[in-house]
Write an enzyme that holds these catalytic residues in place. Structure first.
Site, PDB file in Angstrom:
ATOM      1  N   CYS A 196     -10.140   0.735  25.791  1.00 47.74           N
ATOM      2  CA  CYS A 196     -10.839   2.006  25.961  1.00 47.74           C
ATOM      3  C   CYS A 196     -10.680   2.910  24.747  1.00 47.74           C
ATOM      4  O   CYS A 196     -11.447   3.839  24.550  1.00 47.74           O
ATOM      5  CB  CYS A 196     -10.298   2.738  27.185  1.00 47.74           C
ATOM      6  SG  CYS A 196     -10.428   1.770  28.669  1.00 47.74           S
TER       7      CYS A 196
ATOM      8  N   SER B  71       0.831  -1.200   0.000  1.00 45.30           N
ATOM      9  CA  SER B  71       0.000   0.000   0.000  1.00 45.30           C
ATOM     10  C   SER B  71       0.865   1.249   0.000  1.00 45.30           C
ATOM     11  O   SER B  71       1.991   1.235   0.486  1.00 45.30           O
ATOM     12  CB  SER B  71      -0.883  -0.005   1.249  1.00 45.30           C
ATOM     13  OG  SER B  71      -1.654   1.164   1.278  1.00 45.30           O
ATOM     14  N   ALA B  72       0.313   2.330  -0.533  1.00 45.13           N
ATOM     15  CA  ALA B  72       1.061   3.589  -0.593  1.00 45.13           C
ATOM     16  C   ALA B  72       0.925   4.415   0.679  1.00 45.13           C
ATOM     17  O   ALA B  72       1.744   5.279   0.953  1.00 45.13           O
ATOM     18  CB  ALA B  72       0.571   4.421  -1.789  1.00 45.13           C
ATOM     19  N   HIS B  73      -0.117   4.143   1.457  1.00 41.16           N
ATOM     20  CA  HIS B  73      -0.438   5.065   2.562  1.00 41.16           C
ATOM     21  C   HIS B  73       0.576   5.028   3.702  1.00 41.16           C
ATOM     22  O   HIS B  73       0.612   5.934   4.516  1.00 41.16           O
ATOM     23  CB  HIS B  73      -1.856   4.806   3.085  1.00 41.16           C
ATOM     24  CG  HIS B  73      -1.964   3.628   4.004  1.00 41.16           C
ATOM     25  ND1 HIS B  73      -2.037   2.334   3.543  1.00 41.16           N
ATOM     26  CD2 HIS B  73      -1.994   3.555   5.347  1.00 41.16           C
ATOM     27  CE1 HIS B  73      -2.114   1.522   4.586  1.00 41.16           C
ATOM     28  NE2 HIS B  73      -2.096   2.225   5.689  1.00 41.16           N
TER      29      HIS B  73
END
Lengths: 387, 211
Positions: free
Chosen positions: A326, A203-205
């Site tokens: 949480c 992926s590029a992100h």
């Protein structure tokens, strides 16, 4: 805007200006769809840009350009890998898959969806450092096994698996091997001419590239059926509009990563780990002490809760994440920390810090100094750790 | 910035009131456990004549909502008589904070429960519990509601973990819909036993698991 100390680069990264620069003309000048070579000039140029991006990304993995298909990101790539192999081989060969317990959600939930459709899945254990047990893997493979999906580097704790050995075990028994390399592509060497692997999610992100573009390496001849119908894009394996600016940006983002940069990230990572270990008592490093991605530090702070830490850090402009229940949308604690340690407390106070290209040593030092203050203050009001 | 917490909650989280311990408290209690998530302890000093809460302190191993509720609940209780203080509800605490995110309700409930438990502890120690109620399934169930199911992030009753409860001659038997080998099985068991064994007419608590 106030100064931001962004240490959540495993989640998303700031775009590099050089990436945007190569993408912009694809939005304003060569904006057409990719046509065949018999189409209009604009379309032919767009097609050339797409093919060029594909070739460069394939080469980065040691693959041929016909073996790299673009997707919308790592979630889609992993969905296609698991569901596509299941669709192609489920009736022909068998209905059994093996994935590790610490896979990221796209792999884990694709496996669960397949279970609902009649496939059986084994979830392979990991040890305290997050490494899968190779002997157990070997023992789980059976004649009906169609795919093993084990990630290259972990999203939360950074542990790197020995994908060389895993690929060999799979191929010796004629089983396809998929690896999710979202957190290792360009950061840790991975060459398909050296590793026995059939499918790779990238992926590029995570690489200062654009969001919404990823890829799947599909080794020539791999049995894979498409799961999204559309036109005949991506060798008829993934229908849908070509994201040409994204593809070109992805190729540029990959190209900008250098070996020196990766060494620099590891220096920042090690600074975080050693500074925390030296200055803050009662902490545990989560993940393998040496075999880990260069960008990842994940530490549990005993006696305090992760959301309280992140909220205090946020007041200083610091962005990190935690495996505490949480903090999560589902209120479930990290499945990765549970798999390596087995207790809830370890996830409760865990903080993940992931560095990227735009972080500096000064930033990292400021973050750890602030973290020290915040943890000390929260420990003062904690009922634990005082006897 | 759109934080899920309002400014008042954030203010109490940043600067919680009445934190710490009281040496030699007149009443004290702990709710939750580190194995199952948030945990909060509370300490009381009570005037023996007027039964007014003179001093109150709390400690939290929890998230922002837990810390902020602990802070407000101690402010609300201070200066009140124990009878007034034990009637403070979660709604009152939440309103005093200007509202809490719904998803975080369970984290703040602990902080309210711990005040009631500390007052109960005070009453038990000072002979103020006059009528002894016989333990029923309903009472056991109510106490088990304070035990977190860490798999779901909610209490074990709400998440249907409790399959059966039998009470027979001082022995409580609880069957949990969970395999004994589950990673949280022991933590949940210990927490459940601790909540039930303090009941005056209970001698033994047996927790069983399904396969």
């Amino acid at each position: 805007m106030e100064k931001v100390y962004y240490l959540d680069n495993a989640a998303a990264t700031r775009l590099d200006e050089q990436v945007l620069e190569v993408m912009t003309p694809l939005y304003f000048d060569r904006y057409s769809v990719a046509t065949s070579e018999f189409g209009y000039s604009l379309g032919v140029e767009a097609k050339e840009a797409l093919d060029d991006a594909r070739t460069r990304l394939a080469q980065a993995l040691g693959a041929n350009s016909q073996e790299f298909i673009f997707t919308s990101g790592s979630a889609e790539s992993s969905n296609l890998a698991l569901k596509g192999v299941a669709k192609a081989l489920g009736a022909k060969k068998g209905k059994h898959l093996i994935v590790s317990k610490i896979e990221d959600f796209p792999v884990l939930y694709s496996a669960r969806t397949l279970e609902k459709e009649g496939f059986s899945v084994d979830y392979l254990d990991v040890d305290g450092d997050g490494l899968v047990d190779l002997k157990k893997l070997q023992a789980l493979i059976r004649p009906e096994t169609i795919l093993v999906s084990i990630q290259h580097g972990n999203q939360e704790i950074g542990t790197l698996q020995d994908i060389n050995a895993i690929g060999k075990i799979c191929h010796d028994q004629g089983v396809l091997f998929h690896t999710d390399a979202t957190h290792t592509f360009m950061r840790v060497p991975l060459d398909v001419t050296a590793v026995a692997v059939d499918l790779i999610t990238v992926s590029a992100h995570t690489l200062h590239g654009p969001k919404g573009i990823g890829g799947l390496y599909v080794k020539k001849g791999t049995a894979l059926a498409k799961i999204m119908d559309g036109g005949f894009q991506e060798f008829d394996l993934r229908g849908g509009m070509d994201n040409i600016p994204g593809a070109v940006g992805f190729a540029k983002a990959a190209e900008l990563v250098t070996a020196d940069e990766n060494i620099g990230l590891a220096v920042l990572r090690d600074k975080i780990i050693t500074m925390v270990s030296d200055q803050i008592p009662d902490v545990i490093l989560n993940g393998h002490p040496r075999q880990r991605t260069p960008q990842n530090a994940n530490i549990t702070f005993h006696y305090v809760e992760g959301e309280s830490i992140t909220l205090h850090l946020d007041m200083y402009g610091i962005a990190v994440s935690t495996g505490s229940a949480c903090f999560s949308r589902s209120l479930e604690a990290s499945h990765v920390i549970a798999a390596i340690g087995g207790d809830h407390e370890r996830a409760h106070g865990s903080i993940r810090m992931t560095v990227g290209r735009f972080n500096t040593m000064e930033e990292v030092i400021f973050v750890v100094e602030t973290l020290k203050k915040v943890v000390e203050n929260l420990r003062k009001i904690s009922p634990l750790g005082k006897e | 910035m759109a934080s899920p917490y309002n400014d008042l909650v954030l203010e109490h989280f940043k600067n919680p009131r009445n934190t710490g311990r009281i040496e030699d408290p007149d009443g004290k209690a702990t709710e939750g456990s580190p194995a199952c998530g948030d945990m909060v302890s509370l300490y009381l000093k009570v005037d023996p004549e007027t039964r007014v809460i003179d001093d109150i302190k709390f400690e939290s191993y929890g998230c922002a909502s837990n810390i902020a509720t602990g802070s407000i609940i101690t402010e609300l209780a201070k200066g009140k008589t124990i009878d007034e203080a034990k009637n403070i509800t979660w709604q009152e605490a939440s309103e005093a904070l200007g509202g809490l995110p719904k998803i975080k309700a369970h984290c703040s409930v602990l902080a309210v429960e711990v005040l009631r438990s500390a007052i109960q502890n005070y009453e038990e120690k000072h002979g103020l519990v006059t009528e002894k109620v016989v333990t029923t399934e309903e009472i056991v169930r109510k106490r088990l509601k304070k035990v977190m199911n860490p798999i779901k992030g909610l209490d074990m009753v709400a998440t249907h973990l409790v399959k059966e409860i039998d009470i027979n001659d001082g022995v409580v038997r609880i069957v949990l819909d969970l395999p004994e080998t589950h990673q949280f099985a022991n933590a949940i068991k210990e927490d459940a036993v601790e909540k039930i064994e303090s009941l005056w007419d209970i001698d033994q608590v047996i927790v069983e698991f399904t396969d």
